[in-house]
Design a protein around this motif. Structure first.
Motif, mmCIF file in Angstrom:
data_model
loop_
_atom_site.group_PDB
_atom_site.id
_atom_site.type_symbol
_atom_site.label_atom_id
_atom_site.label_comp_id
_atom_site.label_asym_id
_atom_site.label_seq_id
_atom_site.Cartn_x
_atom_site.Cartn_y
_atom_site.Cartn_z
ATOM 1 N N GLY A 1 8.955 1.047 2.530
ATOM 2 C CA GLY A 1 9.408 2.444 2.462
ATOM 3 C C GLY A 1 8.318 3.464 2.277
ATOM 4 O O GLY A 1 8.596 4.581 1.842
ATOM 5 N N ARG A 2 7.070 3.131 2.578
ATOM 6 C CA ARG A 2 6.017 4.151 2.507
ATOM 7 C C ARG A 2 6.106 5.029 3.747
ATOM 8 O O ARG A 2 6.419 4.542 4.834
ATOM 9 N N ALA A 3 5.800 6.316 3.587
ATOM 10 C CA ALA A 3 5.995 7.230 4.712
ATOM 11 C C ALA A 3 4.833 8.205 4.865
ATOM 12 O O ALA A 3 4.371 8.774 3.881
ATOM 13 N N LEU B 1 -8.181 9.251 -0.267
ATOM 14 C CA LEU B 1 -8.097 8.779 -1.652
ATOM 15 C C LEU B 1 -6.828 9.348 -2.267
ATOM 16 O O LEU B 1 -6.505 10.524 -2.071
ATOM 17 N N CYS B 2 -6.111 8.530 -3.001
ATOM 18 C CA CYS B 2 -4.876 8.996 -3.627
ATOM 19 C C CYS B 2 -5.185 10.082 -4.658
ATOM 20 O O CYS B 2 -6.120 9.951 -5.448
ATOM 21 N N GLN B 3 -4.371 11.122 -4.668
ATOM 22 C CA GLN B 3 -4.624 12.252 -5.571
ATOM 23 C C GLN B 3 -4.287 11.942 -7.020
ATOM 24 O O GLN B 3 -4.561 12.753 -7.908
ATOM 25 N N PHE B 4 -3.693 10.788 -7.252
ATOM 26 C CA PHE B 4 -3.462 10.393 -8.649
ATOM 27 C C PHE B 4 -4.668 9.659 -9.231
ATOM 28 O O PHE B 4 -4.678 9.310 -10.396
ATOM 29 N N GLN B 5 -5.655 9.405 -8.410
ATOM 30 C CA GLN B 5 -6.887 8.761 -8.875
ATOM 31 C C GLN B 5 -7.924 9.864 -9.088
ATOM 32 O O GLN B 5 -8.463 10.406 -8.134
ATOM 33 N N PRO C 1 -10.697 1.858 -6.222
ATOM 34 C CA PRO C 1 -9.268 1.838 -6.528
ATOM 35 C C PRO C 1 -8.525 3.030 -5.925
ATOM 36 O O PRO C 1 -9.054 4.134 -5.863
ATOM 37 N N SER C 2 -7.308 2.791 -5.482
ATOM 38 C CA SER C 2 -6.380 3.818 -4.976
ATOM 39 C C SER C 2 -6.914 4.533 -3.741
ATOM 40 O O SER C 2 -6.562 5.684 -3.498
ATOM 41 N N ALA C 3 -7.755 3.880 -2.974
ATOM 42 C CA ALA C 3 -8.326 4.523 -1.785
ATOM 43 C C ALA C 3 -7.776 3.870 -0.521
ATOM 44 O O ALA C 3 -8.484 3.716 0.467
ATOM 45 N N GLY C 4 -6.521 3.511 -0.551
ATOM 46 C CA GLY C 4 -5.958 2.779 0.580
ATOM 47 C C GLY C 4 -5.051 3.612 1.457
ATOM 48 O O GLY C 4 -4.169 3.079 2.129
ATOM 49 N N ARG C 5 -5.237 4.916 1.478
ATOM 50 C CA ARG C 5 -4.310 5.727 2.262
ATOM 51 C C ARG C 5 -4.783 5.853 3.711
ATOM 52 O O ARG C 5 -5.914 5.496 4.055
ATOM 53 N N CYS C 6 -3.880 6.372 4.545
ATOM 54 C CA CYS C 6 -4.191 6.555 5.961
ATOM 55 C C CYS C 6 -3.609 7.895 6.395
ATOM 56 O O CYS C 6 -2.453 8.193 6.084
ATOM 57 N N ASN D 1 7.497 -2.025 -10.653
ATOM 58 C CA ASN D 1 6.484 -1.104 -10.123
ATOM 59 C C ASN D 1 5.942 -1.663 -8.806
ATOM 60 O O ASN D 1 5.909 -2.875 -8.617
ATOM 61 N N ILE D 2 5.461 -0.758 -7.965
ATOM 62 C CA ILE D 2 4.836 -1.179 -6.707
ATOM 63 C C ILE D 2 3.468 -0.496 -6.621
ATOM 64 O O ILE D 2 3.361 0.696 -6.919
ATOM 65 N N ALA D 3 2.460 -1.239 -6.184
ATOM 66 C CA ALA D 3 1.112 -0.659 -6.059
ATOM 67 C C ALA D 3 0.667 -0.652 -4.601
ATOM 68 O O ALA D 3 0.960 -1.574 -3.848
ATOM 69 N N CYS D 4 -0.066 0.389 -4.228
ATOM 70 C CA CYS D 4 -0.760 0.378 -2.938
ATOM 71 C C CYS D 4 -2.001 -0.512 -3.072
ATOM 72 O O CYS D 4 -2.339 -0.979 -4.162
ATOM 73 N N TYR D 5 -2.705 -0.669 -1.963
ATOM 74 C CA TYR D 5 -3.906 -1.516 -1.912
ATOM 75 C C TYR D 5 -4.858 -1.175 -3.064
ATOM 76 O O TYR D 5 -5.245 -0.020 -3.238
ATOM 77 N N ARG D 6 -5.182 -2.155 -3.844
ATOM 78 C CA ARG D 6 -6.165 -2.045 -4.932
ATOM 79 C C ARG D 6 -5.924 -0.837 -5.821
ATOM 80 O O ARG D 6 -6.856 -0.080 -6.135
ATOM 81 N N CYS D 7 -4.692 -0.616 -6.212
ATOM 82 C CA CYS D 7 -4.408 0.511 -7.106
ATOM 83 C C CYS D 7 -3.987 0.005 -8.485
ATOM 84 O O CYS D 7 -2.944 -0.647 -8.610
ATOM 85 N N PRO D 8 -4.756 0.331 -9.516
ATOM 86 C CA PRO D 8 -4.384 -0.103 -10.863
ATOM 87 C C PRO D 8 -3.290 0.764 -11.489
ATOM 88 O O PRO D 8 -2.781 0.429 -12.561
ATOM 89 N N ILE D 9 -2.927 1.868 -10.838
ATOM 90 C CA ILE D 9 -1.921 2.770 -11.422
ATOM 91 C C ILE D 9 -0.509 2.284 -11.093
ATOM 92 O O ILE D 9 0.356 2.234 -11.961
ATOM 93 N N ALA D 10 -0.285 1.928 -9.852
ATOM 94 C CA ALA D 10 1.022 1.403 -9.420
ATOM 95 C C ALA D 10 2.158 2.367 -9.737
ATOM 96 O O ALA D 10 3.089 2.041 -10.465
ATOM 97 N N CYS D 11 2.093 3.557 -9.142
ATOM 98 C CA CYS D 11 3.139 4.558 -9.405
ATOM 99 C C CYS D 11 4.400 4.294 -8.593
ATOM 100 O O CYS D 11 5.440 4.881 -8.867
ATOM 101 N N GLY D 12 4.329 3.442 -7.571
ATOM 102 C CA GLY D 12 5.496 3.209 -6.711
ATOM 103 C C GLY D 12 6.609 2.488 -7.458
ATOM 104 O O GLY D 12 6.368 1.774 -8.422
ATOM 105 N N ARG D 13 7.832 2.703 -7.003
ATOM 106 C CA ARG D 13 9.002 2.087 -7.655
ATOM 107 C C ARG D 13 9.798 1.259 -6.670
ATOM 108 O O ARG D 13 9.989 1.675 -5.525
HETATM 109 S S1 SF4 Z 1 -1.155 5.962 -7.639
HETATM 110 FE FE1 SF4 Z 1 0.688 5.431 -6.514
HETATM 111 S S2 SF4 Z 1 0.535 6.440 -4.493
HETATM 112 FE FE2 SF4 Z 1 -1.494 6.434 -5.471
HETATM 113 S S3 SF4 Z 1 -2.498 4.638 -4.610
HETATM 114 FE FE3 SF4 Z 1 -1.570 4.048 -6.577
HETATM 115 S S4 SF4 Z 1 0.472 3.247 -6.091
HETATM 116 FE FE4 SF4 Z 1 -0.291 4.356 -4.284
#
Ligand code: SF4
Length: 610
Positions: free
Chosen positions: A181-183, A499-503, A72-77, A284-296
């Protein structure tokens, strides 16, 4: 090679050649992936003379071993190169889906050199890469570009990384945009892409990442996903996004106000994440396989917008409190403009903040700005300046060079709140003193993604097992400096894993996941060694670019005490740094990695002789 697709795509835009190259397994074992692995590749080909906007500067898109798996939450680049904004190591990373899609398309990473003689875009579909004429895309905003590339590919689900007009104009704070709008915002990677005449990269595929221990990995992923519901920080992010931190940041004195010079601001509550949820949030918006979905996803009806991506906490600070704009909808719109044009909201907001300060002090006058009054609290002017920066028009042409250049141009370099020419993000080292180490030693300049001491000292998932112990947020000691260095190494490992730092699943589970994917059989101590090795390699790269110990500092304005949540505290930078140098094995006076320190990190061949 478990955990990797095993291929890098090389692109030479000067010749139009594209070719596959096996992933260097030794590099991957030593530097993992993401910005760590990218730094290793970049180290081979740049020197002190390489022009960040020239053809020899490699633009690297790199994923990590967990990307595209069930983690989970390991979809960054990571997007990396020498930075045209700072002149040193540049890196940014982005969420969404482009990281996983790059792997599905058949590659762990892309290394792009050269310079096309006309606009082009790159497609990679099921392992087949091709360059296309990009003339018709040139001039489009980042949303239009993503849509047009999907249409051209005939792949409605393709993922697209691109630049907007700011990247085309080589504004030095231009971002690479993706997934609406991801940057990949920081350090001007969009300008590097623009200088190469590369407008976009379209990705689609179905490759799978080979796993060393599929059953073991599956079991640990199940545990991690199951624990998210127990993680208070993750729950808060789900509820109000990163914007939810605004109220806490105000309480701690962590949210910079009035260009980092004011400790309290009662109007700051108007930028609260809870208000945003109540008044402007769509979903809410989630990145690839992220159960947190912090995006708005939000809206800004006063500006005719039903759908806006974000804003994040950093945007609310940089385009809100820093310039004293407390109209939440106006800040949402400012963030939207940055997304459209492809600009880093932190550097754009901070540079506009500096312009407000210089105008107020009479250093900048109407004669310099084509008659535009640049005053704190004026949302309309903030919007106008974003457009001018992105288009490099009028006074915006100078602002597009960033805060350091702006302050130098007017003979007041000490007023720029920067470290190594990168604008300071929306966390204040007077509120969390360990951040002094984070900012002073971050390989890309002032960076909150390489040592979040505000997270450590508020107990948000620190890796206790690796000696990162939360403590008094105002503590000043060598031990605090050591802890901050360990957290910096830990987050550099995260940025290598992408890996996302919120995970924050805990060290043991993360180790089990990494071993389950790669089969490397790493032990806990190896994780800290990997992080420190990555930081140290980037340090060596920066030494090659002329950085010296003198650059390990905080800007003057951050060393003035403030009332409010930071309680008049000012970090003792030298004391904290002494601990950090010792932790890394760097010389206390020169700040250079010592021979012994390099050997301890397995970097024997990198002895600094410059
Ligand atoms: S916590 Fe937020 S930024 Fe991190 S992977 Fe999930 S949706 Fe993306």
């Amino acid at each position: 090679m478990n955990g990797y697709i095993g291929k890098i795509l090389r692109v030479d835009l000067s010749t139009g050649e594209l070719w596959d190259e096996p992933l260097n397994e030794g590099y991957a074992r030593a530097f993992v992936g993401g910005s760590g692995l990218a730094a290793r590749y970049v180290y081979d080909v740049v020197d002190g003379a390489t022009d960040p906007l020239g053809p020899a500067n490699p633009l690297v898109f790199m994923t990590g071993p967990l990307v595209g798996t069930a983690m989970p939450s390991a979809g960054r680049c990571s997007v990396c190169a020498l930075s045209p904004l700072t002149g040193i190591w540049g890196e940014s990373n982005t969420g969404g889906f482009v990281g996983p899609e790059l792997r599905f398309a058949g590659y762990d990473g892309l290394i792009i050199t050269g310079q096309a003689d006309r606009p082009v875009w790159l497609s990679i579909v099921e392992g087949q890469a091709e360059l296309h004429d990009g003339s018709e895309l040139w001039g489009l905003d980042s949303y239009q570009t993503q849509e047009r590339v999907r249409e051209a590919l005939g792949q409605p689900k393709a993922r697209v990384a691109c630049i907007g007009p700011a990247g085309e104009k080589q504004a030095l704070m231009a971002a690479v945009m993706n997934d609406h709008g991801r940057a990949a915002g920081r350090t001007g990677m969009g300008a590097v892409m623009g200088a190469k005449n590369l407008k976009a990269i379209g990705l689609r595929g179905s490759s799978q990442v080979p796993l060393a221990d599929p059953d073991g990995f599956k079991a640990v992923v199940r545990e991690i996903v199951g624990e998210v519901g127990e993680d208070m920080a993750a729950q808060a992010l789900q509820l109000a996004g990163t914007a939810g931190y605004v109220d806490m940041a105000l309480m701690f004195g962590d949210l910079p106000i009035r260009y980092y010079q004011q400790g309290e601001w009662k109007e700051g509550g108007n930028l609260s994440g809870v208000l945003m949820v109540e008044q402007f949030q769509n979903r809410n918006i989630a990145c690839y396989r992220c159960p947190i979905a912090c995006g708005r996803e939000t809206r800004a009806p006063s500006y005719g917008l039903d759908v806006v991506d974000g804003p994040e906490y950093e945007t609310l600070g940089a385009l809100g409190s820093l310039v004293l704009v407390d109209d939440l909808e106006a800040v949402i719109y400012a963030g939207h403009l940055c997304n459209l044009y492809g600009l880093d909201t932190i550097s754009a907001g901070a540079t506009i903040g500096l312009a407000c300060e210089l105008f107020e002090r009479g250093v900048v006058t109407l004669a310099d700005t084509d008659g535009l009054a640049i005053r704190y609290g004026d949302a309309e002017t903030v919007h106008r300046l974003i457009e001018l920066i992105a288009r490099r028009e009028g006074f915006g042409d100078l602002l597009a060079e960033g805060s350091a250049a702006l302050a130098e141009r007017f003979g007041v370099p000490d007023l720029a709140v920067i470290v190594n020419r990168l604008e300071v993000p929306m966390h204040d080292p007077r509120a969390f003193t360990g951040l002094a180490v984070t900012y002073a030693l971050s390989p890309r300049g002032a960076c909150h993604m390489e040592g979040d001491m505000y997270g450590v000292d508020t107990g948000q998932g620190p890796p206790f097992e690796l000696g990162v112990i939360p403590g008094d947020r105002f503590e000043m000691s060598e031990e605090k400096g050591r802890i901050a260095a360990r957290q910096q190494a830990w987050r550099n490992l995260y940025n290598a894993l992408t890996l996302c730092q919120f995970q924050n699943p805990g060290v043991e589970r993360l180790l089990a996941a990494l071993n389950g994917v790669t089969g490397w059989g790493l032990e806990m101590d190896d994780l800290m060694t990997l992080g420190k090795r990555i930081v140290t390699l980037k340090r060596l790269l920066n030494l090659r670019r002329g950085v010296t110990r003198a650059a390990d500092r905080l800007p003057d304005l951050l060393l003035k005490p403030l009332e409010g949540g930071s309680e008049g505290v000012v970090p003792d930078v030298d004391l904290l740094l002494a601990g950090a140098y010792a932790e890394y094995g760097w010389h206390p006076e020169t700040g250079r990695p010592t021979e012994e320190g390099l050997r301890d990190l397995g970097l024997d061949g990198f002895i600094w002789t410059g």
